[in-house]
Enzyme design. Structure first.
Site, PDB file in Angstrom:
ATOM      1  N   ASP A  81      -8.972   3.712  -1.891  1.00 20.22           N
ATOM      2  CA  ASP A  81      -9.815   4.199  -0.867  1.00 20.22           C
ATOM      3  C   ASP A  81     -11.377   4.811  -1.655  1.00 20.22           C
ATOM      4  O   ASP A  81     -11.550   5.964  -1.399  1.00 20.22           O
ATOM      5  CB  ASP A  81      -9.305   5.238  -0.149  1.00 20.22           C
ATOM      6  CG  ASP A  81      -8.158   4.702   0.890  1.00 20.22           C
ATOM      7  OD1 ASP A  81      -7.978   3.365   0.611  1.00 20.22           O
ATOM      8  OD2 ASP A  81      -7.336   5.216   1.119  1.00 20.22           O
TER       9      ASP A  81
ATOM     10  N   ASP B 247       0.959  -1.152  -0.016  1.00 13.45           N
ATOM     11  CA  ASP B 247      -0.081   0.022   0.062  1.00 13.45           C
ATOM     12  C   ASP B 247       0.774   1.340   0.061  1.00 13.45           C
ATOM     13  O   ASP B 247       2.106   1.138   0.308  1.00 13.45           O
ATOM     14  CB  ASP B 247      -0.817  -0.074   1.382  1.00 13.45           C
ATOM     15  CG  ASP B 247      -1.851   1.141   1.354  1.00 13.45           C
ATOM     16  OD1 ASP B 247      -2.193   1.353   0.320  1.00 13.45           O
ATOM     17  OD2 ASP B 247      -2.513   1.332   2.460  1.00 13.45           O
TER      18      ASP B 247
ATOM     19  N   GLU C 244       2.525   5.011  -4.011  1.00 14.10           N
ATOM     20  CA  GLU C 244       2.550   5.851  -5.058  1.00 14.10           C
ATOM     21  C   GLU C 244       3.635   6.710  -5.289  1.00 14.10           C
ATOM     22  O   GLU C 244       4.112   6.930  -6.564  1.00 14.10           O
ATOM     23  CB  GLU C 244       1.404   7.144  -4.886  1.00 14.10           C
ATOM     24  CG  GLU C 244      -0.068   6.474  -5.073  1.00 14.10           C
ATOM     25  CD  GLU C 244      -0.356   5.410  -3.790  1.00 14.10           C
ATOM     26  OE1 GLU C 244      -0.040   5.782  -2.745  1.00 14.10           O
ATOM     27  OE2 GLU C 244      -1.248   4.308  -4.327  1.00 14.10           O
TER      28      GLU C 244
HETATM   29  C1  GLC Z   1      -4.414   3.432   2.964  1.00 13.66           C
HETATM   30  C2  GLC Z   1      -5.099   1.997   2.162  1.00 13.66           C
HETATM   31  C3  GLC Z   1      -6.222   1.446   3.042  1.00 13.66           C
HETATM   32  C4  GLC Z   1      -5.579   0.930   4.396  1.00 13.66           C
HETATM   33  C5  GLC Z   1      -5.074   2.213   5.230  1.00 13.66           C
HETATM   34  C6  GLC Z   1      -4.188   1.796   6.252  1.00 13.66           C
HETATM   35  O1  GLC Z   1      -5.703   4.402   3.051  1.00 13.66           O
HETATM   36  O2  GLC Z   1      -5.555   2.460   0.923  1.00 13.66           O
HETATM   37  O3  GLC Z   1      -6.760   0.297   2.299  1.00 13.66           O
HETATM   38  O4  GLC Z   1      -6.459   0.336   4.801  1.00 13.66           O
HETATM   39  O5  GLC Z   1      -4.146   3.006   4.082  1.00 13.66           O
HETATM   40  O6  GLC Z   1      -3.235   1.054   6.036  1.00 13.66           O
END
Ligand code: GLC
Length: 755
Positions: free
Chosen positions: A485, A411, A414
């Site tokens: 998200d 995650d 980017e």
């Molecule tokens: C980001 C991710 C989400 C995750 C969060 C905490 O917002 O997109 O899926 O739960 O981070 O890690």
């Protein structure tokens, strides 16, 4: 910029065009793929998306030619394409019959509207974001002609509708927690590939440039579209083919295909940011069993870590992670853990210290290690463009494999940054040379996913299960992806369809959305409708944000729980079909979830169809995406279709108003279908060697079914079975084993559906 075409020379399949101002190369890779390369930045390609030599021996002819109005050009002809090359690097592509597919735009650029400076200042006063409607010139760019009926698809995860014609986008991987709106230009992924469907032809363009890029698909002017970037080479691939599937096949031939996953990854995944202790996790697993919701994986979000430090596990909240994971495994539940790229700045923390010592983090131009902030606070960014960093990261994944973790969720790659954006001049590595954030940004997540895939493969020798948020073209070789998200709102349920369809057309076949929505609070009805779409996403995961209402399926009353279970069970029954689609995808690049236009491109009714999709070629899903709706209009393309639930027959090429009460997602099966199904299981592999069930629908058709151990790479050495089923109509099915390399099914049951 280019001037007159003075001469050209040919070396094997590469033609160098000498223009007055600039050399340009044309590389004939296959009869259907031609690369145009203008070395504005580097002398070679340095593609992150394409690996290996994609040139196939391709006969072609080049002749000096003349247009009807006397314009001199060079004409290059392969067995599929004709390419005419003129002064000023104007290049036009035709199909083999001479039908024009794609011409460079020669006219003057005239933006649809231009605002006066004084007016811009005036409307900005109220806080309006002023959009100039394109018309900008970029240092690298290409402008191509548009015809009246052209539709444009692809470009990855962009918001909005399926057909991108008349819209404008940017490629700059962006972590956007705000509700994703149709007008957003970028999201998490940069996939510079699109397909133009014309009245009488189709082609694709893959613009292989990692810098911030711009795509204006006719918003600036109805007569042309453009793509361009802030920097880099003008490096694009013209992709021909007879149909949309051919274009997808050719694009994924270039950039790679989603590899066959482990079978369990196709099961249901339960997740929530906020599961933060052993007790909570054990309760979730127990509740899933109690409520008889089949499940194959539980995801561990950032709360499993010790103060958000990757490659650590909090010992206070989890007394013994290894036992927890192995207890889950005994119940058939796999553990998937999140790993973000940002490494906490902390003395004595091994990942930080080791990476610092080895010089593995991105640097500021002054040579100091660049620090920004993410979840752990001050953090440094591993330089994944450096192969040594990828290996190092991959080796450290043994922290997870030793604990028994089965998959990794990457995650924030980017990369996200909480202290403002990374400056463009932060120094990263591009394999064997220094590079900058401006060039590497859009491939940061791609390189991280590659490090994870390769490291995991070495450690486990199983098919790695990786999920990534940020992507570039070609990320499909290493990772599945989710759409980030989203929010628990109906517009985002609706958007899930075009978004996943366009991702699929852009090579990313294994994708999904956060079921129920990530941000904001869901409702029982939205949850019920979301699982009806989610159960068809290859990545079938419920996930939501900390701070929002919990959305486990048992929290909305028995009615919703029953609906939820119905669709999870439907998915489990269809796992052989999904697995076949994954196998097909590895062979052809065709996605699992497909817009109808992929298979019915001549049908004008499906070119802008945003609320239906196909799963493979056999199933058509028309989910309800409107609050309160209990009926909906469904368009069925040509042929005969059967209602999956009632077996009612429908003639295609027509619209129908169908019933869709809350527990019903309208699903239609194409005539002649042979649908492979599995008996009920609480997780993939609960039954050691389950029988195969074939549901055979009226009509004729054939179907290839694939079967292997669902885990490792033995299939690449022939350890699989392949069956050819032929539905000859009138309850007559033949079964032929066309490849024998794996255990037989104990039984193949045939259920003839009599409609
Ligand atoms: C980001 C991710 C989400 C995750 C969060 C905490 O917002 O997109 O899926 O739960 O981070 O890690």
């Amino acid at each position: 910029m280019f001037g007159k075409l003075l001469s050209y020379e040919q070396t094997n399949q590469i033609i160098t065009l000498h223009y007055e101002e600039q050399d340009v190369t044309l590389h004939v890779l296959t009869p259907e793929i031609i690369n145009i390369f203008v070395p504005l930045y580097t002398t070679e390609h340095r593609s992150k998306a394409i690996e290996g030599d994609k040139e196939q021996p391709t006969p072609f002819r080049i002749v000096d030619s003349c247009t009807e109005d006397g314009k001199k050009n060079i004409m290059l002809t392969t067995s599929s394409l004709i390419c005419k090359i003129y002064d000023d690097c104007m290049i036009d592509f035709y199909d083999k019959t001479g039908n024009l597919l794609c011409a460079d735009y020669r006219g003057r650029r005239i933006p649809r509207f231009e605002l006066q400076e004084s007016f811009i200042e005036f409307i900005k006063q109220e806080g309006h974001d002023v959009d100039m409607a394109g018309g900008q010139n970029y240092p690298v760019q290409c402008v191509k002609q548009l015809d009246e009926g052209d539709c444009i698809y692809g470009l990855g995860d962009k918001t909005g509708v399926l057909n991108k014609r008349f819209y404008e986008y940017e490629n700059w991987n962006s972590d956007i927690p705000d509700p994703h709106e149709d007008c957003f230009k970028s999201l998490y992924k940069s996939i510079p590939f699109f397909i133009t469907l014309k009245e009488n032809g189709v082609y694709g363009i893959f613009y292989d440039n990692t810098f911030k890029s711009y795509f204006n698909f006719g918003k600036e002017n109805n007569d042309y579209y453009s793509f361009g970037s802030d920097n880099g080479n003008l490096d694009y691939y013209f992709i021909g083919g007879n149909s949309m599937p051919d274009i997808v096949e050719n694009y994924t031939y270039l950039t790679g295909r989603t590899p066959l996953p482990q079978k369990w990854t196709l099961g249901y995944h339960q997740s929530r940011w906020g599961y933060d202790s052993e007790e909570v996790f054990r309760n979730v697993a127990a509740k899933l069993k109690e409520c008889r919701i089949p499940c194959d994986a539980i995801h561990f979000d950032i709360d499993y870590m010790e103060r958000y430090k990757v490659f650590t596990w909090d010992k206070e909240r989890f007394s013994d992670a290894k036992t927890l994971i192995s207890d889950f495994q005994k119940q058939g539940i796999k553990t998937v853990t999140i790993i973000d790229p940002g490494v906490k700045v902390e003395k004595g923390y091994n990942m930080y210290e080791e990476g610092m010592e080895k010089g593995y983090y991105a640097k500021s131009p002054d040579g100091s290690v660049y620090v920004n902030a993410v979840w752990p606070g001050d953090a440094v960014y591993p330089d994944f463009g450096n192969p040594k960093v990828r290996d190092w990261w991959g080796e450290h994944l043994d922290f997870y494999t030793n604990l028994g973790v089965s998959g990794i969720w990457n995650d924030m790659n980017e990369p996200a940054s909480f202290n403002g954006p990374l400056p463009n001049d932060v120094i990263f590595t591009d394999e064997d040379r220094p590079s900058t954030h401006a060039e590497i940004h859009n491939v940061y997540g791609h390189n991280m996913a590659k490090a994870t895939y390769e490291g995991w493969k070495k450690l486990t020798n199983k098919r790695p299960f990786v999920i990534t948020r940020a992507c570039y073209s070609g990320s499909q070789k290493y990772s599945t992806a989710w759409t980030g998200d989203n929010q628990s709102i109906w517009t985002h349920l609706r958007m899930a369809i075009p978004q996943q369809c366009n991702l699929g057309l852009s090579g990313m076949a294994f994708v999904g959305t956060d079921i129920g929505g990530f941000g904001a609070d869901t409702t029982p009805e939205l949850m019920a409708r979301w699982v009806q779409i989610g159960c068809f996403s290859p990545l079938f995961r419920s996930h939501c944000a900390k701070g929002n209402m919990n959305q486990e399926p048992w929290l909305f009353g028995d009615k919703i729980l029953d609906i939820y279970r119905k669709y999870v069970e439907l998915r489990y029954s269809l796992i052989p079909y999904f697995y076949d689609l994954c196998h097909e995808c590895e062979q052809t690049g065709l996605p699992v979830i497909r817009p109808l236009v992929l298979h019915y491109e001549k049908d004008e009714n499906v070119r802008n169809l945003n609320d239906e999709f196909l799963v493979g070629e056999q199933l058509l899903v028309a989910p309800v995406v409107e609050q309160g709706a209990v009926k909906r209009m469904v368009y069925l393309p040509e042929g005969i279709w059967y209602d999956y639930w009632t077996h009612k027959e429908y003639q295609g090429s027509q619209y129908y108003l169908v019933d869709a009460p809350l527990d019903t997602c309208p699903i239609f099966v194409k005539a002649g279908t042979i649908l492979p199904k599995a008996p009920a299981q609480m997780y993939v592999g609960e039954l050691e060697n389950p029988e195969l069930i074939l549901e055979v629908y009226p009509g004729c058709g054939s179907y290839t079914h694939y079967h292997d151990n669902g885990e490792d790479f033995a299939y690449q050495n022939g350890a699989y079975n392949e069956y050819l089923f032929e539905n000859k109509g009138d309850n007559n099915l033949s079964i032929t084993k066309v490849h024998a390399g794996y255990d037989d099914y104990p039984d193949i049951k045939v259920n003839y559906i009599n409609c």
